[in-house]
Design an enzyme around this catalytic site. Sequence first.
Site, short mmCIF file in Angstrom:
data_model
loop_
_atom_site.label_atom_id
_atom_site.label_comp_id
_atom_site.label_asym_id
_atom_site.label_seq_id
_atom_site.Cartn_x
_atom_site.Cartn_y
_atom_site.Cartn_z
N GLU A 83 0.80 -1.24 0.00
CA GLU A 83 0.00 0.00 0.00
C GLU A 83 0.83 1.28 0.00
OE1 GLU A 83 -2.81 -0.43 3.23
OE2 GLU A 83 -3.40 -2.41 2.57
N GLU A 118 -6.18 -10.61 -1.44
CA GLU A 118 -7.03 -10.39 -0.24
C GLU A 118 -8.51 -10.29 -0.64
OE1 GLU A 118 -5.51 -7.19 2.15
OE2 GLU A 118 -3.43 -7.69 1.72
O1 G3I Z 1 -4.35 -8.89 18.75
C1 G3I Z 1 -5.06 -7.78 19.33
C2 G3I Z 1 -5.77 -8.26 20.59
O2 G3I Z 1 -4.79 -8.57 21.57
C3 G3I Z 1 -6.72 -7.18 21.10
O3 G3I Z 1 -7.45 -7.67 22.21
C4 G3I Z 1 -7.68 -6.81 19.96
C5 G3I Z 1 -8.72 -5.76 20.37
O4 G3I Z 1 -8.09 -4.50 20.37
O5 G3I Z 1 -6.89 -6.26 18.86
C6 G3I Z 1 -6.08 -7.28 18.32
O6 G3I Z 1 -5.34 -6.75 17.23
C7 G3I Z 1 -6.15 -6.48 16.11
C8 G3I Z 1 -5.66 -7.37 14.95
O7 G3I Z 1 -6.39 -7.09 13.74
C9 G3I Z 1 -5.84 -8.84 15.28
O8 G3I Z 1 -7.20 -9.11 15.48
C10 G3I Z 1 -5.94 -5.01 15.71
O9 G3I Z 1 -6.52 -4.20 16.72
C11 G3I Z 1 -6.65 -4.75 14.37
O10 G3I Z 1 -6.33 -3.44 13.92
C12 G3I Z 1 -6.13 -5.74 13.32
O11 G3I Z 1 -6.87 -5.50 12.13
C13 G3I Z 1 -6.28 -6.08 10.96
C14 G3I Z 1 -5.95 -4.94 9.97
O12 G3I Z 1 -5.42 -5.49 8.76
C15 G3I Z 1 -4.91 -4.00 10.54
O13 G3I Z 1 -3.71 -4.72 10.72
C16 G3I Z 1 -7.30 -7.00 10.32
O14 G3I Z 1 -7.52 -8.13 11.17
C17 G3I Z 1 -6.78 -7.48 8.97
O15 G3I Z 1 -7.78 -8.24 8.28
C18 G3I Z 1 -6.41 -6.28 8.10
O16 G3I Z 1 -5.83 -6.79 6.91
C19 G3I Z 1 -5.34 -5.77 6.00
C20 G3I Z 1 -4.11 -6.30 5.33
O17 G3I Z 1 -3.15 -6.64 6.30
C21 G3I Z 1 -3.58 -5.29 4.32
N1 G3I Z 1 -4.61 -4.95 3.33
C22 G3I Z 1 -5.85 -4.44 3.95
C23 G3I Z 1 -6.40 -5.47 4.91
C24 G3I Z 1 -7.71 -4.99 5.52
O18 G3I Z 1 -7.47 -3.84 6.29
#
Ligand code: G3I
Length: 396
Positions: free
Chosen positions: A169, A275
């Site tokens: 990105e 994705e």
């Molecule tokens: O692991 C923590 C957990 O300890 C905590 O209790 C919980 C609640 O706050 O958060 C958890 O972390 C979250 C993580 O996903 C795992 O569930 C993060 O807050 C959350 O921001 C994260 O979101 C991910 C997002 O990327 C940001 O990294 C999504 O699951 C994931 O599907 C999404 O994937 C991205 C790709 O990597 C890049 N392209 C876009 C795509 C969608 O945004």
Amino acid sequence: MRMKFNLLALMAVLVGTVHAQSLQEAYRDYWRMGVSVNQWEVKAEEAVGSNLSYSGGVSADQTSHYQAIAQHFGWVVPENCMKCEVIHPQEGLYDFTLGDQLVEKALANGQHVVGHCLIWHSQCAPWFFVDDEGKQVSAEVLKKRMKDHIFTILGHYKGKVEGWDVVNEAFNDDGTLRRSKFYEILGEDFIPLAFQYAHEADPTVELYYNDYSMNKAQKVEGVVNFFRPLIAKGLPITAIGLQGHLIYGDTDYVKEYEQTIQAIASIGLPSQFTELDISMLPNPYGFSGANVSDRFKYSEMMDPYRNGLPADKQEQFDQFWIDFFKMLMANKEHVLRVNFWCLNDANSWRNDFPIKGRSDYATLFDRQSQPKPTVQKLIQLTAPAPVAGSKKSRKK
Ligand code: G3I
């Protein structure tokens, strides 16, 4: 001799009716079939009842979800556990725990692994860009940190992870470069530098650029024009990743992504859909893309299918994927991998993006990880034509 021929013909007919038991089997001659995997699908027994899941809560039946992953997908990608904030939370401190669990599980199931993602402006550990006094680091320091990050991770997974989303990105939808901290400190050179470091770290792995909204002509033109001269100078890059986070009804994705595939082929690279998912919910205010920092307010009007997706919507979902896969099949020589994001509707990030707490139906598997009718319809697309003269081919 004649008897033997008849027997073979009969077997061909029988085999024709049981064409393939999985998506990966059905598409083995077309592309690599993959899916993202989250930490609770890898170690579900440890996560049952926890509130770790992104979509709020891991149910007991997660332990069965990996069976569907292993059956239908020969390639897996970590949804979150190899991102910088998880794997390299402090300078010099690496945490490979979750990544190792995912890789071991995949290898034990005979699957291939793609690493996601090395250099990304989002979910990058905050220390990456500042010194001990909290001041922005110099270009030399950032280059060293990038090199250390990439060398350590690729060294750790050498021989186990076969490809990497090296840069994720880096472009805006208008085709200009995103003004990330990487860009601010190093300019556009951070991109070829990342690929160079990755290739030096492990010349055997595949290296990808990955981005969303790659159906938008301006963005695609920006990416293609950026990489064309670099490739001419020998940039080690294997493919361009098109994330494919879609919104049903938003635009003619089939036409637009076919144009993208051809544009990327014009610089000698294959495309890979990295994705894929498609939101079936109302689209807030014409929003599109997958920029994780975008957010909108919840309302029941924006969450109409809390009790299940209506049959007509499911039909639209099925037809979309049939049309999309037919386009991919027609361009298969330019398609390296087709990878869905999240196995099932329950764990899909789309339930909480761009509006938190909705019930979306964005994936190929339902909330119990059972395949939707879509899966069998996609498998059937590659079934051999009925044998001439067999009952199936006789016109009614
Ligand atoms: O692991 C923590 C957990 O300890 C905590 O209790 C919980 C609640 O706050 O958060 C958890 O972390 C979250 C993580 O996903 C795992 O569930 C993060 O807050 C959350 O921001 C994260 O979101 C991910 C997002 O990327 C940001 O990294 C999504 O699951 C994931 O599907 C999404 O994937 C991205 C790709 O990597 C890049 N392209 C876009 C795509 C969608 O945004």
